[in-house]
Design a protein around this motif. Sequence first.
Motif, short mmCIF file in Angstrom:
data_model
loop_
_atom_site.label_atom_id
_atom_site.label_comp_id
_atom_site.label_asym_id
_atom_site.label_seq_id
_atom_site.Cartn_x
_atom_site.Cartn_y
_atom_site.Cartn_z
N TYR A 82 -34.39 2.30 -2.83
CA TYR A 82 -33.56 1.19 -3.33
C TYR A 82 -32.29 0.98 -2.52
CZ TYR A 82 -36.85 0.14 -6.94
OH TYR A 82 -38.00 -0.25 -7.58
N ALA A 129 -33.27 -0.89 -14.65
CA ALA A 129 -32.29 -0.20 -13.81
C ALA A 129 -31.52 0.83 -14.64
CB ALA A 129 -31.34 -1.20 -13.17
N ASN A 130 -31.15 0.46 -15.85
CA ASN A 130 -30.46 1.41 -16.72
C ASN A 130 -31.34 2.60 -17.04
OD1 ASN A 130 -28.02 0.01 -16.87
ND2 ASN A 130 -28.62 -1.16 -18.68
N GLY A 132 -33.75 3.73 -15.21
CA GLY A 132 -33.86 4.51 -13.98
C GLY A 132 -32.63 5.37 -13.76
N HIS A 133 -31.48 4.80 -14.07
CA HIS A 133 -30.22 5.52 -13.92
C HIS A 133 -30.16 6.72 -14.88
CE1 HIS A 133 -26.17 5.95 -12.57
NE2 HIS A 133 -25.62 5.66 -13.73
N VAL A 134 -30.62 6.50 -16.10
CA VAL A 134 -30.68 7.57 -17.10
C VAL A 134 -31.62 8.68 -16.63
CG1 VAL A 134 -31.61 8.12 -19.41
CG2 VAL A 134 -30.02 6.20 -19.12
N SER A 136 -32.43 9.43 -13.58
CA SER A 136 -31.83 10.15 -12.46
C SER A 136 -30.75 11.11 -12.93
CB SER A 136 -31.21 9.17 -11.46
OG SER A 136 -32.18 8.29 -10.99
N GLN A 137 -29.95 10.66 -13.92
CA GLN A 137 -28.89 11.52 -14.47
C GLN A 137 -29.54 12.79 -15.06
OE1 GLN A 137 -26.36 9.94 -17.74
NE2 GLN A 137 -24.71 9.71 -16.26
N ARG A 138 -30.67 12.59 -15.70
CA ARG A 138 -31.39 13.73 -16.31
C ARG A 138 -31.88 14.68 -15.23
NH1 ARG A 138 -35.70 11.21 -18.28
NH2 ARG A 138 -34.65 10.38 -20.09
N ARG A 139 -32.37 14.13 -14.13
CA ARG A 139 -32.91 14.99 -13.07
C ARG A 139 -31.78 15.75 -12.37
NH1 ARG A 139 -36.40 14.04 -8.00
NH2 ARG A 139 -37.07 16.19 -7.67
N ILE A 140 -30.63 15.09 -12.16
CA ILE A 140 -29.48 15.77 -11.56
C ILE A 140 -29.07 16.95 -12.44
CG2 ILE A 140 -27.00 15.51 -11.08
CD1 ILE A 140 -27.70 12.60 -10.19
N LEU A 141 -29.04 16.68 -13.74
CA LEU A 141 -28.69 17.73 -14.69
C LEU A 141 -29.67 18.89 -14.61
CD1 LEU A 141 -26.52 18.14 -16.84
CD2 LEU A 141 -28.09 17.19 -18.52
N PHE A 143 -31.29 19.92 -12.04
CA PHE A 143 -31.00 20.71 -10.84
C PHE A 143 -29.82 21.64 -11.08
CE2 PHE A 143 -33.54 17.72 -8.28
CZ PHE A 143 -34.24 18.64 -7.54
N LEU A 144 -28.83 21.16 -11.84
CA LEU A 144 -27.62 21.94 -12.05
C LEU A 144 -27.84 23.06 -13.05
CD1 LEU A 144 -24.94 19.10 -12.23
CD2 LEU A 144 -25.09 20.90 -10.49
N HIS B 133 -28.08 3.68 -9.60
CA HIS B 133 -29.41 4.24 -9.39
C HIS B 133 -29.54 4.74 -7.94
CE1 HIS B 133 -33.52 4.96 -10.38
NE2 HIS B 133 -34.00 4.06 -9.56
N ILE B 140 -29.86 13.28 -5.77
CA ILE B 140 -31.08 14.07 -5.94
C ILE B 140 -31.56 14.56 -4.58
CG2 ILE B 140 -33.55 13.89 -6.54
CD1 ILE B 140 -32.63 11.97 -8.83
#
Lengths: 189, 189
Positions: A82, A129-130, A132-134, A136-141, A143-144, B133, B140
């Motif tokens: 994107y 898009a929202n 998708g953003h949610v 991605s936020q979940r995936r970042i979390l 990883f952490l 996004h 990521i």
Amino acid sequence: MQEKLRQHIEKIIPLSDEEFAFVLSHFTVKQAKKKTFLFRMGESVRYSYFVVSGLLTLIYHDDTGKQHIVSFAMEDWWESDYQAYFSQTAAGMSLQCLENTELYCLTLQDYRKLCSGLPKMEHFFLQKANAGHVGSQRRILSFLTSNAKERYEQLLQRYPALLQRVPKTLLASYLGVSRETLSRLGPSS
Amino acid sequence: MQEKLRQHIEKIIPLSDEEFAFVLSHFTVKQAKKKTFLFRMGESVRYSYFVVSGLLTLIYHDDTGKQHIVSFAMEDWWESDYQAYFSQTAAGMSLQCLENTELYCLTLQDYRKLCSGLPKMEHFFLQKANAGHVGSQRRILSFLTSNAKERYEQLLQRYPALLQRVPKTLLASYLGVSRETLSRLGPSS
């Protein structure tokens, strides 16, 4: 095939037959064989893709040639690089079909025309898009906060079907672990 | 303060004075002191926040009480726990002010009213959501492909100002490394 796109959009906004015909006129259809690259790193990214059937994966190849799996996209998902798509710059990642895949393809120009010609499509894309953003936020979390075993279990819980369809080597790369580590994580690997 | 919100929106869509007054009527203003929590894990998430001045951080506390920094948001950024905000469920993360912070606050109800009352705001939010996004996709990728030193350098390059303003302990958590590891990464730590 048209029905799937229509149902997908109508989960968020209702469309008359005329409106759906207008929507559809902005897309092109593509049938891509397993292993096809829709684009490779360094190429231009012409389309955002809606997956009707099949499975895509977004891949980053690092300087050493090692591949990293950024995401998978199956039926009812949208996928592209994107950053490259919206800024019309060269792809920083590659998009490959893991199965024979049927796609609807939308250029940035047609995306803009579609939104201005039928403003409720802007509402549709905003919802996607929202979401998708949610995600991605979940995936970042994850990883952490989670180790490889936990990330594997989260994936298994959210997308059980995906695990049956994705080669284990790619799954390991998505989770950021070695193939050997993945083998120790669960019986289905 | 109003001028900052207006300039921020007008980077994407032009607004007449009447339209901006309409936009503004959907927001409330909040001044929050350093260390204030806008919401904590488990609480309801009433607002999406636009930062006029100051600095926020989105924090996840794991079962052991350890904190993980999901993101920072400074001037001109929007922040919330978007999963909780859009689904109106309890916060999975906490949002805290790292400095005295001036905010515009938008409830989900007002967000929807604003988009339906002035459809070009939907266009504005779509642009912001797409940018968010893209930013998440980039982060990521950085977890998959970069080590701590590289992630530190990427952050330094993209947001040099941020590094001066964020306590090193939180910066280490954002990068997913220990405070000791961060100390070895660069002279500014």
